[in-house]
Design a protein around this motif. Sequence first.
Motif, PDB file in Angstrom:
ATOM      1  N   LYS A   1     -14.887  41.369  25.080  1.00  0.00           N
ATOM      2  CA  LYS A   1     -13.867  41.255  26.126  1.00  0.00           C
ATOM      3  C   LYS A   1     -14.502  41.079  27.501  1.00  0.00           C
ATOM      4  O   LYS A   1     -13.964  40.380  28.360  1.00  0.00           O
ATOM      5  CB  LYS A   1     -12.982  42.501  26.137  1.00  0.00           C
ATOM      6  CG  LYS A   1     -11.999  42.579  24.975  1.00  0.00           C
ATOM      7  CD  LYS A   1     -11.118  43.809  25.122  1.00  0.00           C
ATOM      8  CE  LYS A   1     -10.081  43.896  24.008  1.00  0.00           C
ATOM      9  NZ  LYS A   1      -9.209  45.071  24.161  1.00  0.00           N
ATOM     10  N   GLU A   2     -15.652  41.736  27.697  1.00  0.00           N
ATOM     11  CA  GLU A   2     -16.278  41.677  29.022  1.00  0.00           C
ATOM     12  C   GLU A   2     -17.311  40.560  29.115  1.00  0.00           C
ATOM     13  O   GLU A   2     -17.910  40.368  30.168  1.00  0.00           O
ATOM     14  CB  GLU A   2     -16.914  43.047  29.343  1.00  0.00           C
ATOM     15  CG  GLU A   2     -15.867  44.155  29.465  1.00  0.00           C
ATOM     16  CD  GLU A   2     -16.467  45.546  29.625  1.00  0.00           C
ATOM     17  OE1 GLU A   2     -17.710  45.666  29.653  1.00  0.00           O
ATOM     18  OE2 GLU A   2     -15.679  46.510  29.728  1.00  0.00           O
TER      19      GLU A   2
ATOM     20  N   ARG B   1     -15.674  45.729  23.187  1.00  0.00           N
ATOM     21  CA  ARG B   1     -15.789  45.807  24.647  1.00  0.00           C
ATOM     22  C   ARG B   1     -16.717  44.697  25.162  1.00  0.00           C
ATOM     23  O   ARG B   1     -16.435  44.052  26.170  1.00  0.00           O
ATOM     24  CB  ARG B   1     -16.311  47.185  25.066  1.00  0.00           C
ATOM     25  CG  ARG B   1     -16.215  47.434  26.581  1.00  0.00           C
ATOM     26  CD  ARG B   1     -16.655  48.848  26.974  1.00  0.00           C
ATOM     27  NE  ARG B   1     -16.043  49.845  26.122  1.00  0.00           N
ATOM     28  CZ  ARG B   1     -16.726  50.716  25.379  1.00  0.00           C
ATOM     29  NH1 ARG B   1     -18.047  50.727  25.402  1.00  0.00           N
ATOM     30  NH2 ARG B   1     -16.118  51.586  24.619  1.00  0.00           N
TER      31      ARG B   1
ATOM     32  N   ASP C   1     -15.798  49.505  18.515  1.00  0.00           N
ATOM     33  CA  ASP C   1     -15.420  49.542  19.932  1.00  0.00           C
ATOM     34  C   ASP C   1     -16.484  48.963  20.855  1.00  0.00           C
ATOM     35  O   ASP C   1     -16.170  48.284  21.844  1.00  0.00           O
ATOM     36  CB  ASP C   1     -15.088  50.984  20.352  1.00  0.00           C
ATOM     37  CG  ASP C   1     -13.744  51.436  19.793  1.00  0.00           C
ATOM     38  OD1 ASP C   1     -13.449  52.652  19.839  1.00  0.00           O
ATOM     39  OD2 ASP C   1     -12.982  50.577  19.285  1.00  0.00           O
TER      40      ASP C   1
END
Lengths: 197, 197
Positions: free
Chosen positions: B96-97, B93, B89
């Motif tokens: 994606k960011e 994250r 995770d």
Amino acid sequence: MGRSPGSLRAGCPERRNRLKRIAFLLGAVITVAAVVALPPRASGHPDEEASPIYGVTIPHGYRDWKLIAVKRLFFAGKGEQLRAQLGNDIAIRAFKEGTLPFPDGAVIAAIHWTEVTSQDNNKVLDVPFPGTQSFVIGSPVNVQFMVKDSKKYASTGGWGFADFKDGKPGDKALHQTCFPCHIPAKDRDYVFTRYAP
Amino acid sequence: MGRSPGSLRAGCPERRNRLKRIAFLLGAVITVAAVVALPPRASGHPDEEASPIYGVTIPHGYRDWKLIAVKRLFFAGKGEQLRAQLGNDIAIRAFKEGTLPFPDGAVIAAIHWTEVTSQDNNKVLDVPFPGTQSFVIGSPVNVQFMVKDSKKYASTGGWGFADFKDGKPGDKALHQTCFPCHIPAKDRDYVFTRYAP
């Protein structure tokens, strides 16, 4: 017998409160009625289009589902594609446990991208492994879904199909080809993909 | 002044309780000391081997992590490979960011399989798309991990590396090649893989 001015003023706050309560209840009733009257929403993104014939919309969060497998396709005349199949929890559990047919609620997503050469990777890999070539994802092509509902989709092996490109479903003619294409996989509940170890 | 028999019997339950409490506390202290004295466990499977140099073990449940991307490799002299990169995770994250460098705790898994032709798929796809060829996963080759810990792995860009084949880590010589190979990706925190849309 008329009311005294004093008692009239004393009655106003109570009346205002009563009117407020009535207004509130009326507002609540109107809201509930409006919601009830709305047309039923398809699963996924309520305001997005659904696939013709099957009515399948893009499931929320499919991009974060678990990996089933990876595939490569050489599309004659169109070039190479890299593909990944992802599954929701029901589908993944069925794959892992070898459950056939897939249970209702299983959903499989097949994401397709173009394939491009990676010069950066090639430069690096060529040093230890001369002649090695690396191919990575270019851009999205389309994403397809299979949704298991043995009652709703009884006439197509229990599966509803959808093909989306840039968030829009393909036309009816395209979706008429989905099930016939999967018939050769009938002995595996119409699913070609195998779970990658 | 001696105790009367009656008072002695009256004193025993209190003494037994006191002894019980002491025994309990002693047991608790011994347990805590034993745990504290244990050698630190590497993450993942405590009893499995860790990679040389870095001490990385196979993270629990990595096969169910989210998909970062898919890749294909033509290994000169060895054949084709299909590859998938999965992330925990924290890694997902960050991808994606667009967070760089990756935060501590990010782990990337790269699973590699042989590629084989799928005759079943080819028969089906050849009908609508003559000449199309489909390549699917054959068997596992190896799985690699990158674990971000900017303090522990400060000398290798903050990353610990591991290469496992059939659950066993490769040798030291193999692991000595990991970081140098990733140096060309230094401006992206030593990570080649890009998140697939």
